[in-house]
Design a protein around this motif. Structure first.
Motif, PDB file in Angstrom:
ATOM      1  N   LYS A  64      -2.048  10.097  -0.677  1.00  0.00           N
ATOM      2  CA  LYS A  64      -2.258   8.933  -1.555  1.00  0.00           C
ATOM      3  C   LYS A  64      -3.752   8.599  -1.629  1.00  0.00           C
ATOM      4  CE  LYS A  64      -1.040   4.114  -2.053  1.00  0.00           C
ATOM      5  NZ  LYS A  64      -1.091   2.930  -1.232  1.00  0.00           N
ATOM      6  N   ARG A  65      -4.426   8.603  -0.489  1.00  0.00           N
ATOM      7  CA  ARG A  65      -5.864   8.279  -0.461  1.00  0.00           C
ATOM      8  C   ARG A  65      -6.659   9.318  -1.235  1.00  0.00           C
ATOM      9  NH1 ARG A  65      -6.990   5.999   5.364  1.00  0.00           N
ATOM     10  NH2 ARG A  65      -6.199   3.931   4.924  1.00  0.00           N
ATOM     11  N   ASN A  68      -6.197   8.788  -4.915  1.00  0.00           N
ATOM     12  CA  ASN A  68      -6.984   7.615  -5.326  1.00  0.00           C
ATOM     13  C   ASN A  68      -8.456   7.971  -5.475  1.00  0.00           C
ATOM     14  OD1 ASN A  68      -4.838   5.905  -5.426  1.00  0.00           O
ATOM     15  ND2 ASN A  68      -5.186   4.981  -3.422  1.00  0.00           N
ATOM     16  N   MET A  69      -8.983   8.691  -4.482  1.00  0.00           N
ATOM     17  CA  MET A  69     -10.410   9.025  -4.499  1.00  0.00           C
ATOM     18  C   MET A  69     -10.769   9.915  -5.681  1.00  0.00           C
ATOM     19  SD  MET A  69     -11.615   9.673  -0.611  1.00  0.00           S
ATOM     20  CE  MET A  69     -13.086  10.483  -1.128  1.00  0.00           C
TER      21      MET A  69
ATOM     22  N   ASP B  21      -6.636   0.401  -0.308  1.00  0.00           N
ATOM     23  CA  ASP B  21      -5.294   0.981  -0.427  1.00  0.00           C
ATOM     24  C   ASP B  21      -4.402   0.119  -1.314  1.00  0.00           C
ATOM     25  OD1 ASP B  21      -5.081   2.301   2.978  1.00  0.00           O
ATOM     26  OD2 ASP B  21      -5.864   3.156   1.117  1.00  0.00           O
ATOM     27  N   SER B  24      -5.478   0.601  -4.858  1.00  0.00           N
ATOM     28  CA  SER B  24      -5.538   2.033  -5.224  1.00  0.00           C
ATOM     29  C   SER B  24      -6.924   2.526  -5.618  1.00  0.00           C
ATOM     30  CB  SER B  24      -4.561   2.341  -6.379  1.00  0.00           C
ATOM     31  OG  SER B  24      -3.271   1.968  -6.051  1.00  0.00           O
ATOM     32  N   VAL B  25      -7.910   2.150  -4.827  1.00  0.00           N
ATOM     33  CA  VAL B  25      -9.259   2.717  -4.990  1.00  0.00           C
ATOM     34  C   VAL B  25      -9.735   3.175  -3.619  1.00  0.00           C
ATOM     35  CG1 VAL B  25      -9.858   1.326  -7.009  1.00  0.00           C
ATOM     36  CG2 VAL B  25     -10.425   0.472  -4.726  1.00  0.00           C
ATOM     37  N   SER B  26     -10.942   3.753  -3.587  1.00  0.00           N
ATOM     38  CA  SER B  26     -11.488   4.187  -2.304  1.00  0.00           C
ATOM     39  C   SER B  26     -12.237   3.031  -1.637  1.00  0.00           C
ATOM     40  CB  SER B  26     -12.449   5.357  -2.508  1.00  0.00           C
ATOM     41  OG  SER B  26     -13.565   4.922  -3.247  1.00  0.00           O
TER      42      SER B  26
END
Lengths: 135, 67
Positions: A64-65, A68-69, B21, B24-26
């Motif tokens: 998921k991370r 997103n990145m 999280d 939904s971004v870093s």
């Protein structure tokens, strides 16, 4: 297509192309050390990326991370900005090379660079119009 | 654009990576937002506002309003 799948396709491409280049350079005659180096570099990069992806795929949170990145707006913004500047710099560099090889009267490289420049600039204009219409 | 993101996040007691999280971004994006180096899109601004249960204008302050 999610980012993990896209990355795996990219890894497969790197490994395949790297292998092809190395096999080609070994089997063909003449000095192909640059092809071996290029193929080896691609193979190495593919292996490193594969190890990274295997580690990420073990953990759903990491997947998921990673997604997103790769897809978040700031990453896209940075990639677009970097791509635009790189394109402009490369066009200027090719133009400088064209002038240099024109002075050296090397018509083969002149022709190649001229076509490259035309295709690059035409592609940018066409894509701009397409996206301008689409959005 | 100025914002109260860091202040609101700390008041809520969550870390930067946790907020990242949720929307939904870093984590790097949250850091850039809090330092004012990056302005969010409308969608991201709304996601953040929805999380903090505040209007967008109370989190992201358009410069002219502060004069």
């Amino acid at each position: 297509m999610n980012s993990v799948k896209r990355s795996l396709i990219y890894v497969a491409g790197l490994l395949t192309l790297g292998t092809i280049l190395i096999v080609f350079s070994v089997k063909s005659e003449g000095d192909n050390t640059y092809l071996t180096g290029l193929g080896g570099g691609m193979l190495g990069a593919g292996i490193v990326k594969l190890i990274q992806m295997v580690g990420i795929m073990k953990n759903p949170e990491q997947i998921k991370r990673y997604n997103n990145m790769q897809t978040e707006e700031r990453a896209v913004f940075i990639a677009n900005k970097a791509g635009n500047i790189a394109f402009s710099v490369s066009v200027v560099a090719e133009l400088a090379a064209l002038i240099y090889f024109s002075a050296k009267k090397n018509s083969d490289i002149q022709d190649f660079l001229t076509w490259m420049l035309c295709v690059q600039c035409a592609l940018k204009v066409i894509l701009y119009r397409v996206y301008n219409y689409k959005y | 654009m100025k914002n109260r993101l860091a202040e609101l996040r700390k008041a809520k007691g969550i870390r930067q990576d946790e907020l990242a999280d949720i929307v939904s971004v870093s984590r790097q994006t949250i850091i850039s937002l809090e330092s004012g180096r990056y302005n969010p899109s409308l969608i991201l601004a709304y996601k953040i506002a929805r999380y903090f249960e505040l209007p967008v204008e109370q989190i992201f302050i358009f410069e002219e309003d502060t004069e």
